[in-house]
Every structure is written in C-alpha cells, then in structure tokens.
Design an enzyme around this catalytic site. Structure first.
Site, PDB file in Angstrom:
ATOM      1  N   HIS A 182       0.826  -1.217   0.000  1.00 17.74           N
ATOM      2  CA  HIS A 182       0.000   0.000   0.000  1.00 17.74           C
ATOM      3  C   HIS A 182       0.858   1.264   0.000  1.00 17.74           C
ATOM      4  CE1 HIS A 182       0.433   0.909   4.401  1.00 17.74           C
ATOM      5  NE2 HIS A 182       0.464  -0.400   4.536  1.00 17.74           N
ATOM      6  N   ASP A 199      -0.215   4.448   1.101  1.00 20.94           N
ATOM      7  CA  ASP A 199      -0.460   5.460   2.127  1.00 20.94           C
ATOM      8  C   ASP A 199       0.334   5.186   3.394  1.00 20.94           C
ATOM      9  OD1 ASP A 199      -2.173   3.173   2.628  1.00 20.94           O
ATOM     10  OD2 ASP A 199      -3.226   4.388   4.128  1.00 20.94           O
ATOM     11  N   GLU A 257      -4.833   1.826   2.991  1.00 22.44           N
ATOM     12  CA  GLU A 257      -4.816   0.636   3.842  1.00 22.44           C
ATOM     13  C   GLU A 257      -4.855   1.006   5.315  1.00 22.44           C
ATOM     14  OE1 GLU A 257      -3.003  -2.589   6.287  1.00 22.44           O
ATOM     15  OE2 GLU A 257      -2.314  -0.524   5.994  1.00 22.44           O
ATOM     16  N   GLU A 258      -4.179   2.107   5.659  1.00 18.73           N
ATOM     17  CA  GLU A 258      -4.056   2.484   7.066  1.00 18.73           C
ATOM     18  C   GLU A 258      -5.379   2.897   7.695  1.00 18.73           C
ATOM     19  OE1 GLU A 258      -1.615   1.802   8.686  1.00 18.73           O
ATOM     20  OE2 GLU A 258       0.207   1.905   7.475  1.00 18.73           O
ATOM     21  N   HIS A 295       4.005   3.698  12.364  1.00 21.55           N
ATOM     22  CA  HIS A 295       3.034   4.764  12.650  1.00 21.55           C
ATOM     23  C   HIS A 295       3.562   5.867  13.556  1.00 21.55           C
ATOM     24  CE1 HIS A 295      -0.615   1.857  11.832  1.00 21.55           C
ATOM     25  NE2 HIS A 295       0.312   1.841  10.876  1.00 21.55           N
ATOM     26  N   ASP A 346       6.251   1.382   6.520  1.00 16.13           N
ATOM     27  CA  ASP A 346       4.909   0.815   6.386  1.00 16.13           C
ATOM     28  C   ASP A 346       4.120   1.695   5.423  1.00 16.13           C
ATOM     29  OD1 ASP A 346       2.473  -0.452   6.773  1.00 16.13           O
ATOM     30  OD2 ASP A 346       2.147   0.369   8.768  1.00 16.13           O
ATOM     31  N   ASP A 403       3.713  -6.448   3.709  1.00 11.40           N
ATOM     32  CA  ASP A 403       3.293  -5.372   4.610  1.00 11.40           C
ATOM     33  C   ASP A 403       3.527  -5.725   6.073  1.00 11.40           C
ATOM     34  OD1 ASP A 403       2.119  -2.983   5.417  1.00 11.40           O
ATOM     35  OD2 ASP A 403       0.073  -3.752   5.314  1.00 11.40           O
TER      36      ASP A 403
END
Length: 423
Positions: free
Chosen positions: A85, A87, A187-188, A396, A148, A210
């Site tokens: 992903h 994002d 995705e997040e 994150h 990520d 991922d």
C-alpha cells in the site's frame, strides 16, 4: 559501510518516503487524500519504464496494476501476485521525512533528535539488539518513516526490475510464471481494498508485503468490528435532580465498566482478543463512545459483540423509569480472520514462503497478526493472500525504523518465492 545506501532497493525506498502519502479517515474521499496520487503516478511511470505489461492506473481511486510476463515454458502456471500500500498512517506526520542512517549499529541507544531529546531506546525497543552490525534507517524524530509500507513497495519494484531486465536481456537467469503487482491506497484507514479489482489484478493467489521484521509470515489476523455507543441522558437542574436526572456521562462510564476489564488491549497479547475504547465525548444530556472489537476466534468475536448488546439491554432496563432506551449500540463488521481462507486449501503459500526463507538462511517467524491487513479482505474476495515481512519496526510513529539489509533480503525473498512456485 555506505555501499548498502547505493543498492537499488534502498534508493527506491529513500525516494518513496520523501513523498507525503498520509491517508485521512475523516475525508470521506476515495482515495482519502489526493497526495497519495503523487506516488501512484511515479510508480506507474517506473513500471512503464521497466517494461512491465498490462499496466493500468485507476487514477480516480489510485490503484496500480501491472504484470511481469512468464518466462518460456512457464506461461501456463497459475499467476502469483504481490501487493503493497502507498499510504502512511494519519497518526504521525508524514511530510518532510528525513531518513537517517546508522551504519554498523553498535547496540546502543540512538539519538533521533538531539534538540527535542528524542531517543530510540534499547530498553524500550529491545529488538534493536538483533541488528548489531547492521545498517538502520531511522526517522529524525519529527515524523514517521514510512517503511509501512514503502519498504514493501521498494522490494516489489526491485524484484520487478530484476525479472524484467532478465526478460529484456534474455539472460535466462530466472524461470517463473506470470507475476501480478498491485499498489493500493488507504490501507491504514481500513479502505485499501474498497475499489480493488481482483479480476483486473489477474492473480490466482498473492502475498501482501506489509509485515514487520525479516522472516515474519502471517496468515492469521483478528476478526474485527467497530461499535458506536450513544447514551441519551436527561438534564435537570442539579438542585432539583433527585430521582429525575439521568447523567449520560455516568451511564456511559457504567457501560464501559460492565465490559470485562481484563479484555482491554493493555492486558492482552497473542491470540487474546479485546475491547478498545478509542473515543469518548459527553455531557449530561448525551455521551458517545467508539469501540473496536477484536478476536482471532470467530465464536469469541461474536460473543464480544453480544456482550455490548446485552450490556445495553441491561442498562436500558435499569434506567427505563428515567428514559426509554437510553443506550443504543451500532455494530459494524470490518474484516475477518483470513485463516478461514488459507487453512487448509492454501497452506502451500505458507510452505512456499518458508522454503524460500530457508534457502536464503532467513528464519521463518509465523505468528498471528494482532491487527488486520488488506490480505484479509482480499482473501474473503476470493484471492488467498497471506502477509510477508517488509522489514520495519515501530510503525506509525517517530520511533519507526527499518534495517537496510532486511530490505535487500526481502527483495531476494520475493524473487525466490516467485521462481520456486510451480503448479
């Protein structure tokens, strides 16, 4: 020591993390942010330049699909796919990412930002010790890093370059079937597969790239639901409130305390599920609570949802003299445990990955995901899709980092899985 910085996979990773692609769960748009398209357009152009086939860019929703053609004799193999992903998490800033290199890591604390005294501490993150002598890429303590899942994207793109150059130059170095590639948005925020076109993707099975540390391999994830709880109170002047007032804040507090207290995230690990109170707001007149519910076991998952419903029913009965139906609960399933779609019919995907890891002297680490992945949703759309490591840690947030050697090893792993998969 600096040679690793010049590897193709690392150069790609450094390029991608400079692009701000944060998603936004509150925008109501798809993709949730236009800036994710900045990376989408770059990846589309790179795939064209590399000579991939069947490239398609769904510019409206920011999905990219491409195909690496099969080598001679493997044209009729089933199609394997890889997905990552674009994002990054909205939890921490993703603009002006400034990666820092730590060469020949010595196993000690890493100062990310001296001015703000932000330290990547071994006592807080003991897995750092696993990387003594390696090259780490960290944040500068002001943003997340974006491993990520831009590490996953860099690994897939570097694999694609290796295969496509081999085909272009006719070296015969590799033998593989068709390999499908896709990159997704959002995705997040749990919307990564909302507009994913499984048919256009063209794979019979796939892996999301991922995951975390080198060797991680996952095919179990939480069953997941969201719950919105609304409490309607009754406001009366406090001087005249006896037997009249119904304080929504107090009732909401009672609701939360009625849920098993040992089933909160801070008390659970492994296969244990939880109730997570994420948001609370309220006045005497009205209170709102937002929960997420998680459990690997589908039966326990359904029981957890039932606990919320039964708790609301009990408290509604208790306070019926004050207010009719003071509490309402709205439940929404989010995703389910992909194990249902992997075990037993598609366990060969796990064995393929384990065998590829062993050939590369990577120790497989199979564990349940205490979260979700696009692969879970895709598995229930008919595309079996376990999750492979991408190499990062502490996603994150400002303490995120990735081992550079892991990015290079995972690129090799994708290649090994691709050439090893035979029907």
């Amino acid at each position: 020591m600096s040679d690793i910085k010049n590897s193709k996979a690392i150069k790609r990773f450094l390029k991608y993390v400079k692009i701000d692609t944060q998603s936004d769960e509150n925008s109501g748009l798809h993709p949730s942010t236009e800036k994710q398209k900045d990376l989408g357009k770059i990846l589309f152009d790179e795939l064209e330049e590399l000579g991939a086939e069947d490239i398609y860019y769904d510019e409206e929703h920011n999905y990219i699909y491409a195909m690496i053609p099969a080598t001679e004799g493997r044209e009729h193999d089933k199609v394997l796919g890889f997905i990552s992903h674009m994002d990054t998490s909205p939890e921490t800033g993703g603009k002006d990412v400034n990666p820092q290199f730590v060469y020949d890591y010595d196993g000690k604390d890493i100062i990310l930002n001296e001015k703000e005294n932000i330290i990547l501490s071994v006592s807080k993150f003991p897995e750092l010790k696993d990387y003594i002598g390696k090259t780490l890429i960290t944040t500068d303590g002001t943003t997340l890093l974006g491993a990520d899942d831009k590490a996953g994207i860099a690994e897939i793109m570097s694999m694609a370059e290796e295969f496509l150059n081999d085909i272009k130059e006719n070296t015969g170095k590799y033998s593989h079937g068709k390999i499908a590639i896709a990159f997704t948005p959002d995705e997040e925020i749990g919307e990564g597969t909302m507009f994913f076109d499984v048919e256009r993707f063209g794979a019979d099975y796939a892996y999301t790239v991922d995951g975390g540390a080198l060797g991680e391999l996952e095919y179990e994830n939480f069953n997941a639901a969201a719950a919105s709880v609304k409490v309607s109170g009754l406001t009366v002047h406090p001087g005249e409130a006896k037997d009249k007032m119904l304080n929504a804040i107090r009732v909401a507090e009672e609701f939360d305390l009625s849920i098993p207290q040992n089933e909160r995230p801070e008390y659970t690990d492994g296969y244990e599920g939880f109730f997570y109170l994420m948001k609370f707001s309220g006045t005497t007149e009205e209170a709102h609570m937002e929960y997420i519910i998680r459990d690997h076991d589908r039966i326990k998952f359904e029981q957890k949802k039932d606990i919320l419903i039964k708790t609301a029913e009990r408290l509604n009965e208790k306070y019926r003299l004050f207010k009719e139906d003071a509490i309402s609960v709205e439940l929404r399933d989010q995703y389910f445990n992909m194990k249902e779609k992997i075990d037993p019919d598609n366990l060969f995907l796990i064995e393929d990955a384990k065998n590829a890891m062993k050939k590369l002297s990577i120790i497989p680490k199979i564990s349940p995901i205490r979260g979700g992945t696009d692969g879970a949703s895709l598995s229930f759309k008919g595309l079996p899709c376990p999750n492979l490591c991408a190499g990062g840690h502490n996603f994150h947030g400002k303490y995120e980092y990735v081992c550079a050697e892991s990015i290079c090893s995972i690129t090799e792993l994708l290649i090994e899985i691709s050439i090893g998969r035979r029907n």
